[in-house]
Design an enzyme around this catalytic site. Structure first.
Site, PDB file in Angstrom:
ATOM      1  N   HIS A 129       0.847  -1.279  -0.002  1.00 57.42           N
ATOM      2  CA  HIS A 129       0.033  -0.060   0.064  1.00 57.42           C
ATOM      3  C   HIS A 129       0.891   1.204  -0.079  1.00 57.42           C
ATOM      4  O   HIS A 129       1.985   1.296   0.083  1.00 57.42           O
ATOM      5  CB  HIS A 129      -1.165  -0.098   1.060  1.00 57.42           C
ATOM      6  CG  HIS A 129      -0.202  -0.102   2.485  1.00 57.42           C
ATOM      7  ND1 HIS A 129       0.113  -1.440   3.108  1.00 57.42           N
ATOM      8  CD2 HIS A 129       0.464   0.743   3.214  1.00 57.42           C
ATOM      9  CE1 HIS A 129       0.953  -1.335   4.408  1.00 57.42           C
ATOM     10  NE2 HIS A 129       1.226   0.188   4.297  1.00 57.42           N
ATOM     11  N   ARG A 235      12.583  -7.558   4.745  1.00 57.90           N
ATOM     12  CA  ARG A 235      11.560  -8.080   5.433  1.00 57.90           C
ATOM     13  C   ARG A 235      10.324  -7.566   4.527  1.00 57.90           C
ATOM     14  O   ARG A 235      10.316  -6.444   4.324  1.00 57.90           O
ATOM     15  CB  ARG A 235      11.663  -7.525   6.634  1.00 57.90           C
ATOM     16  CG  ARG A 235      10.290  -7.685   7.435  1.00 57.90           C
ATOM     17  CD  ARG A 235      10.165  -7.038   8.885  1.00 57.90           C
ATOM     18  NE  ARG A 235       8.963  -7.240   9.571  1.00 57.90           N
ATOM     19  CZ  ARG A 235       7.729  -6.505   9.392  1.00 57.90           C
ATOM     20  NH1 ARG A 235       7.425  -5.392   8.306  1.00 57.90           N
ATOM     21  NH2 ARG A 235       6.583  -6.882  10.046  1.00 57.90           N
ATOM     22  N   ASP A 237       7.062  -6.492   4.486  1.00 59.07           N
ATOM     23  CA  ASP A 237       5.886  -6.094   5.417  1.00 59.07           C
ATOM     24  C   ASP A 237       4.318  -6.318   4.879  1.00 59.07           C
ATOM     25  O   ASP A 237       4.223  -6.155   3.734  1.00 59.07           O
ATOM     26  CB  ASP A 237       5.804  -4.453   5.709  1.00 59.07           C
ATOM     27  CG  ASP A 237       4.676  -4.017   6.606  1.00 59.07           C
ATOM     28  OD1 ASP A 237       4.798  -4.182   7.776  1.00 59.07           O
ATOM     29  OD2 ASP A 237       3.852  -3.000   6.197  1.00 59.07           O
ATOM     30  N   HIS A 241      -1.071  -9.589   3.167  1.00 59.16           N
ATOM     31  CA  HIS A 241      -2.104  -8.706   2.517  1.00 59.16           C
ATOM     32  C   HIS A 241      -1.684  -8.687   0.913  1.00 59.16           C
ATOM     33  O   HIS A 241      -2.510  -8.054   0.124  1.00 59.16           O
ATOM     34  CB  HIS A 241      -2.114  -7.215   2.910  1.00 59.16           C
ATOM     35  CG  HIS A 241      -2.706  -7.372   4.365  1.00 59.16           C
ATOM     36  ND1 HIS A 241      -4.054  -7.037   4.819  1.00 59.16           N
ATOM     37  CD2 HIS A 241      -2.130  -7.341   5.509  1.00 59.16           C
ATOM     38  CE1 HIS A 241      -4.301  -7.044   5.917  1.00 59.16           C
ATOM     39  NE2 HIS A 241      -3.124  -7.192   6.442  1.00 59.16           N
ATOM     40  N   GLU A 264       6.120 -11.127   6.642  1.00 55.46           N
ATOM     41  CA  GLU A 264       5.307 -10.958   7.847  1.00 55.46           C
ATOM     42  C   GLU A 264       4.097 -11.606   7.438  1.00 55.46           C
ATOM     43  O   GLU A 264       3.295 -10.939   6.749  1.00 55.46           O
ATOM     44  CB  GLU A 264       5.415  -9.765   8.402  1.00 55.46           C
ATOM     45  CG  GLU A 264       4.550  -9.426   9.357  1.00 55.46           C
ATOM     46  CD  GLU A 264       3.889  -8.045   9.762  1.00 55.46           C
ATOM     47  OE1 GLU A 264       3.768  -7.479  10.852  1.00 55.46           O
ATOM     48  OE2 GLU A 264       3.707  -7.355   8.638  1.00 55.46           O
ATOM     49  N   GLY A 269      -1.709 -19.455  14.891  1.00 55.56           N
ATOM     50  CA  GLY A 269      -1.385 -20.786  15.182  1.00 55.56           C
ATOM     51  C   GLY A 269      -0.822 -21.502  14.138  1.00 55.56           C
ATOM     52  O   GLY A 269      -0.417 -20.979  12.833  1.00 55.56           O
ATOM     53  N   HIS A 335       7.547  -5.993  16.770  1.00 57.89           N
ATOM     54  CA  HIS A 335       7.018  -4.633  16.896  1.00 57.89           C
ATOM     55  C   HIS A 335       5.576  -4.236  17.046  1.00 57.89           C
ATOM     56  O   HIS A 335       5.124  -3.517  17.814  1.00 57.89           O
ATOM     57  CB  HIS A 335       7.766  -3.834  15.802  1.00 57.89           C
ATOM     58  CG  HIS A 335       6.958  -3.814  14.581  1.00 57.89           C
ATOM     59  ND1 HIS A 335       7.344  -4.575  13.360  1.00 57.89           N
ATOM     60  CD2 HIS A 335       6.055  -3.083  14.137  1.00 57.89           C
ATOM     61  CE1 HIS A 335       6.643  -4.505  12.663  1.00 57.89           C
ATOM     62  NE2 HIS A 335       5.796  -3.666  12.917  1.00 57.89           N
TER      63      HIS A 335
END
Length: 480
Positions: A129, A235, A237, A241, A264, A269, A335
Site C-alpha cells: 500500500h 523483510r 511488511d 495482504h 510477515e 497458530g 514490533h
C-alpha cells in the site's frame, strides 16, 4: 523420576548419552576463538535512526549479532517535532529515502559503517500500500503535487537522495490502485489481499496497489537500488495482504539472489488453524521465501501460560507447530505486539520472555530476531526501565547469542522433559535447561565432562559419571 519436596531428581537413560562424543572432561571450551559459520542473529533496530544504528555498530558486533533490520527506508511523512512509528509504514515515494529516521545519505553511511564490523543491513519493505493521505487530499497521486513541487524547488538536495527514476514525475497515480474498500472479513482471503487496511469504519484506509507491470517495475527498481547500496536482506511488511501473484512477480530470482528475504504473515497458530491454511500455507507452498515463525511463537506463548506444557517445544515442527528450520525467522516479540492494542495480550512477562529467548537461541533451527525499540510502546519493565530499549545489549542476551553462535549447526538432542522442564543437548558442545515452574529443581543425568553456565560462569562437575545440576524456579542454564 523421583520427586523430593520442591526438588526433582532425574536420570538420563544411557542410550541417549551414547550418541554424544566421549571427550576429556577436563577440556575447557574457549568460545571466543570458535570459528563462526553461517549462524545469524538479527537485531531488529525498530524505529532507530540510521545515525543511531551506525553509532552502535561496534557494540552490535561485539554482542554477536550478524544482521540489523531497520525500519522502511523510503520517503514517508516527517515533522520537525517528530512523528509516530507507524508513519514509517506509509510510503509516499520509493525513489528517495527521506523520513524521520534519516535520508539516503544517512542510510548509505549506516551500511558502510556496519560493513566495517561485518554486519549486514536488512531493510523493511512496504509494497502492499501507499500512505493514507485522505485527510489532506482526494487524489491518489504519489508523491503529492505539493511534494513534487518541493522536489523542484530543492532540486539539488533531492537529486542527492535519488535511488532511481525521475523526480519531476509522479511515481504512482490513481490507475495503479485497486478500488478502495475496507477489510471487514479477515478470514476472506480475497478481501484481505485486495481491501484496504483501515482503523475503522470512518477511516478510508491505506490505498492498496494494483498488481500490474508498471507497479512491479517500480518496486523492483527500488529493491535493486537498495541492493546496490549494500542491503543484504528484505523483510516483507504485510505479506499477508499481498497476493501470491504480487509476491512471485516482485521477488524474482534476480532480486532474491544472495539475499535473505522473509515475509510477515501473522497467524494465530500452526497447521490445522484456519489462518495458517488460508494465508501461510499457500505462501510456503507457492514461494521459496522465508517467513516469521508465527506457529512457533504461538506454541511458545501457550507453553508459558499457567497450564502450558513445555514438552511441546521438543519438536514442534513434527506436529505442524513450527516452520521448517531453513525458512523460519524465530522470535518472542515483534514490533506489532507492544505497539498495537489488539496484540498486547500476547506480551509475555519479562521473566518468561527471557526463558523463551533461551529456547529460540538455544534450539537448532530458524534465524532468531531480537526486538529492540526506543520505548515507542511506553511499556516499562524491571525496575521501571523501558523494557526493550537496552535488553538487546545486556549481559544475558550477549551470552545467549554467544551460545547460539557457538553451537550453530550442532544437532538438537532431547535429554529429558516434563510439563515444566526441558533439557536438550546441542551435539556435544552445549546443553540447554529451562525450568518454567516456580519450584527449584535438581537434575542428575549421565554425561562425560564438566560443564559451565555461559551466563554465570558457574561450573558443574561430574559426580559418579553424572552431571549434577541445581536450577532455580523460572530460570535457565546454557551450558558449554
Amino acid at each position: 523420576m523421583m520427586y523430593q519436596s520442591n526438588m526433582h531428581t532425574i536420570e538420563l537413560d544411557i542410550s541417549t548419552s551414547e550418541v554424544l562424543k566421549n571427550q576429556d572432561s577436563s577440556k575447557r571450551v574457549n568460545i571466543e576463538s570458535n570459528q563462526l559459520g553461517n549462524e545469524n542473529v538479527i537485531l531488529h533496530a525498530f524505529d532507530w535512526s540510521y545515525a543511531e544504528v551506525a553509532k552502535q555498530a561496534k557494540i552490535i558486533s561485539q554482542m554477536g549479532y550478524h544482521s540489523v533490520l531497520v525500519s522502511p527506508p523510503l520517503k514517508s511523512f516527517k515533522h520537525k517535532n517528530g512523528t509516530e512509528w507507524w508513519q514509517r509504514y506509509q510510503p509516499q515515494d520509493y525513489r528517495i529515502i527521506d523520513n524521520q529516521l534519516g535520508n539516503t545519505l544517512d542510510f548509505s553511511n549506516m551500511i558502510k559503517q556496519l560493513a566495517k564490523y561485518d554486519l549486514h543491513v536488512y531493510a523493511d519493505i512496504v509494497f502492499n500500500h501507499m500512505a493514507n493521505e485522505a485527510y489532506l487530499r482526494t487524489d491518489l497521486q504519489y508523491p503529492s503535487q505539493e511534494d513534487l513541487q518541493h522536489y523542484a524547488d530543492n532540486k539539488s538536495y533531492y537529486q542527492s537522495l535519488l535511488l532511481f527514476g525521475d523526480l519531476s514525475k509522479p511515481l504512482f497515480n490513481s490507475t495503479h490502485f485497486v478500488d478502495g474498500f475496507g477489510i471487514k472479513d479477515w478470514k476472506n482471503c480475497w478481501e484481505v489481499q485486495n481491501g484496504r487496511i483501515t482503523g475503522g469504519a470512518e477511516d478510508p484506509g491505506l490505498p492498496t496497489l494494483k498488481v500490474c507491470d508498471y507497479v512491479i517495475t517500480q518496486q523492483q527498481s527500488y529493491l535493486k537500488a537498495l541492493k546496490r547500496l549494500g542491503v543484504k536482506g528484505f523483510r516483507i511488511d504485510a505479506a499477508k495482504h499481498m497476493t501470491l501473484e504480487h509476491l512471485q512477480r516482485v521477488w524474482s530470482k534476480d532480486i532474491t539472489e544472495n539475499m535473505h528475504v522473509f515475509g510477515e504473515i501473522i497467524t494465530d497458530g500452526g497447521a490445522t488453524e484456519e489462518e495458517y491454511e488460508l494465508f501461510l500455507q499457500p505462501y510456503l507452498e507457492k514461494t521459496s521465501l522465508g517467513s516469521y515463525d508465527f506457529p512457533l511463537f504461538n506454541t511458545i506463548f501457550d507453553v508459558f501460560q499457567e497450564n502450558g506444557n513445555i514438552e511441546s517445544l521438543i519438536d514442534p515442527y513434527c506436529f505442524g507447530q513450527a516452520l521448517v528450520n531453513f525458512r523460519a525467522i524465530t522470535f518472542v516479540i515483534t514490533h506489532d505486539i507492544p505497539n498495537n492494542d489488539s496484540f498486547k495480550d500476547l506480551i509475555l512477562s519479562e521473566q518468561n520472555e527471557y526463558l523463551a529467548y533461551a529456547y529460540i537461541l538455544g534450539r537448532d533451527g530458524g534465524v532468531p530476531l531480537i526486538f529492540a525499540d526506543l520505548n515507542t510502546s511506553g511499556i516499562e519493565g524491571k525496575n521501571q526501565q523501558p523494557r526493550w530499549v537496552n535488553a538487546w545489549k545486556n549481559k544475558r542476551m550477549q551470552q545467549m547469542i554467544k551460545f547460539h553462535n557457538y553451537v550453530h549447526g550442532e544437532p538438537m538432542i532431547p535429554i529429558l522433559s516434563n510439563q515444566d522442564l526441558l533439557v536438550f543437548a546441542r551435539g556435544d558442545k552445549g546443553i540447554v535447561v529451562i525450568n518454567k515452574s516456580d519450584a527449584d529443581i535438581c537434575i542428575d543425568f549421565q554425561w562425560h565432562r564438566a560443564m559451565q553456565d555461559i551466563l554465570t560462569e558457574q561450573q558443574f562437575e561430574i559426580e559418579s559419571d553424572k552431571l549434577h545440576l541445581i536450577l532455580e524456579g523460572k530460570s535457565y542454564l546454557m551450558l558449554i
